[in-house]
Structures are given as structure tokens and as C-alpha cells.
Scaffold this motif. Structure first.
Motif, PDB file in Angstrom:
ATOM      1  N   ARG A 109      -8.729   3.292   2.461  1.00 11.93           N
ATOM      2  CA  ARG A 109      -8.548   4.612   1.839  1.00 11.93           C
ATOM      3  C   ARG A 109      -9.964   5.074   1.523  1.00 11.93           C
ATOM      4  N   LEU A 167      -3.992   6.881   3.490  1.00 12.17           N
ATOM      5  CA  LEU A 167      -4.201   5.532   3.998  1.00 12.17           C
ATOM      6  C   LEU A 167      -4.501   5.599   5.487  1.00 12.17           C
ATOM      7  N   PRO A 208      -5.001   2.049  -9.169  1.00  9.77           N
ATOM      8  CA  PRO A 208      -4.102   1.913  -8.007  1.00  9.77           C
ATOM      9  C   PRO A 208      -4.368   2.892  -6.869  1.00  9.77           C
ATOM     10  N   ASN A 209      -5.019   4.033  -7.140  1.00  8.58           N
ATOM     11  CA  ASN A 209      -5.271   4.970  -6.041  1.00  8.58           C
ATOM     12  C   ASN A 209      -6.740   4.975  -5.627  1.00  8.58           C
ATOM     13  N   ASP A 220      -1.448   2.118  -4.970  1.00  9.57           N
ATOM     14  CA  ASP A 220      -1.014   0.852  -4.396  1.00  9.57           C
ATOM     15  C   ASP A 220      -0.265  -0.007  -5.414  1.00  9.57           C
ATOM     16  N   ASN A 221       0.665  -0.799  -4.890  1.00  8.39           N
ATOM     17  CA  ASN A 221       1.358  -1.803  -5.677  1.00  8.39           C
ATOM     18  C   ASN A 221       1.098  -3.137  -4.987  1.00  8.39           C
ATOM     19  N   VAL A 222      -0.043  -3.742  -5.305  1.00  2.09           N
ATOM     20  CA  VAL A 222      -0.443  -5.018  -4.712  1.00  2.09           C
ATOM     21  C   VAL A 222      -0.953  -5.911  -5.829  1.00  2.09           C
ATOM     22  N   ARG A 233     -12.589  -2.917  -3.399  1.00  2.00           N
ATOM     23  CA  ARG A 233     -12.109  -1.695  -4.063  1.00  2.00           C
ATOM     24  C   ARG A 233     -13.229  -1.102  -4.897  1.00  2.00           C
ATOM     25  N   PHE A 245       0.841  -1.190   0.000  1.00  2.00           N
ATOM     26  CA  PHE A 245       0.000   0.000   0.000  1.00  2.00           C
ATOM     27  C   PHE A 245       0.878   1.243   0.000  1.00  2.00           C
TER      28      PHE A 245
END
Length: 171
Positions: A82, A89, A63-64, A22-24, A58, A17
Motif C-alpha cells: 500500500r 492495495l 491499520p491503514n 488491515d486486520n493482521v 510498515r 489485508f
């Protein structure tokens, strides 16, 4: 209806996160859900240090985008969110947890979604209040995992995946 529980074995290398996006690994399991969405994460003791795995709702795959997450590491369970696209976050305090498996759940309560966890018995709510959403809003529900940095790899074992519908028309 099909009552056979699903199993997912997922591998990821991602940072996690991030404040600006995010990079998940986010694997979409369903769009929307009924009363609750529940999954058991097994072999937690095999997760590398700093790895986190769990269930995420989500607004979009962006990603945001805003989200609600409930997950576990080999040391604790925790929840985060978020509230606005691109917003800050917010993570609740992690709860120390030392077991080989944990069941994670999102439950819809009126217009709110509450994350909770269990280790084989009663479910305990996690200290992050779910954001208020409208019941007709499209949401993505699925798995999220990351090892804390993209040069590591995490393998997660999700079993007994049960989206529980409160209507026959649930997709």
C-alpha cells in the motif's frame, strides 16, 4: 554482535489485508534495518488453506498505514504493498510454490526496498516494486500473519531471523 538466529512461533486469527484498514497480526521485530532483513518460514505444508504468513515493513502500526509485504501460503509466494496511508492495495501475481519452507527477504537498493524469496539457493525478486522511501525514515519491520478469516487460526514458524546491519550503530 549476536549471530544466533532467532525463532518465533506465532498464532493469529484475523481477516487479512483490507481496503480500508488491515486486520493482521503484526509483530514488530525491529525499527528500521540495515542492508536487509531475512527470515525463513518453515512447515508451510501445515498452513490452513487461505492462510498467509510473511514479513512486513510498515510506516506505523496504524491499520491503514502504507506497507510492503512478502509472504507465503501453502500454495504460493507473493508480495503486496500500500503506497499511501489509506491508499489502495497492490498485489503482484502469486508464484506457485510447493515446498515445506521458504526464505523471505527485504533488501534495500538505493532508496527502494525489494522483496525476494528463496527455497534454499538463489533469491528471486517478487514482482512488486518496493515503494521509494528516504533512508532516514523510521519504519517498522516485523512478521504479519492471517488465516483469511477471523474464525480460523493460523500458526506460523519463523526461524533463522537475521536483520543484517550495514553499520555498527543499527538498533
Amino acid at each position: 554482535s549476536n549471530n544466533t538466529p532467532y525463532k518465533f512461533y506465532l498464532t493469529a486469527a484475523a481477516n487479512g489485508f483490507l481496503a480500508n484498514g488491515d486486520n493482521v497480526l503484526f509483530v514488530v521485530c525491529k525499527t528500521n534495518f540495515g542492508k536487509e532483513f531475512q527470515v525463513t518460514l518453515i512447515q508451510l505444508d501445515l498452513l490452513p488453506q487461505d492462510s498467509k504468513c510473511g514479513v512486513m515493513i510498515r510506516k506505523s502500526k496504524d491499520p491503514n498505514s502504507r506497507f510492503l509485504f512478502v509472504g507465503a501460503s501453502s500454495q504460493d509466494v507473493f508480495a503486496g504493498r500500500r503506497d499511501d496511508d489509506g491508499g489502495p492495495l497492490n498485489f503482484g501475481n502469486p508464484i506457485p510454490f510447493h515446498d515445506e519452507s521458504v526464505t523471505l527477504k527485504f533488501e534495500r537498493e538505493e532508496n527502494r526496498i525489494q522483496p525476494a524469496y528463496s527455497s534454499g539457493g538463489e533469491f528471486w525478486p517478487l514482482g512488486v516494486q518496493g515503494y521509494a522511501i528516504s533512508n532516514n525514515e523510521e519504519l517498522l519491520v516485523g512478521f504479519a500473519l492471517f488465516p483469511g478469516n477471523s474464525s480460523n487460526k493460523v500458526i506460523a514458524h519463523f526461524v533463522d531471523v537475521f536483520p543484517k546491519s550495514d553499520s555498527a550503530t543499527n538498533k
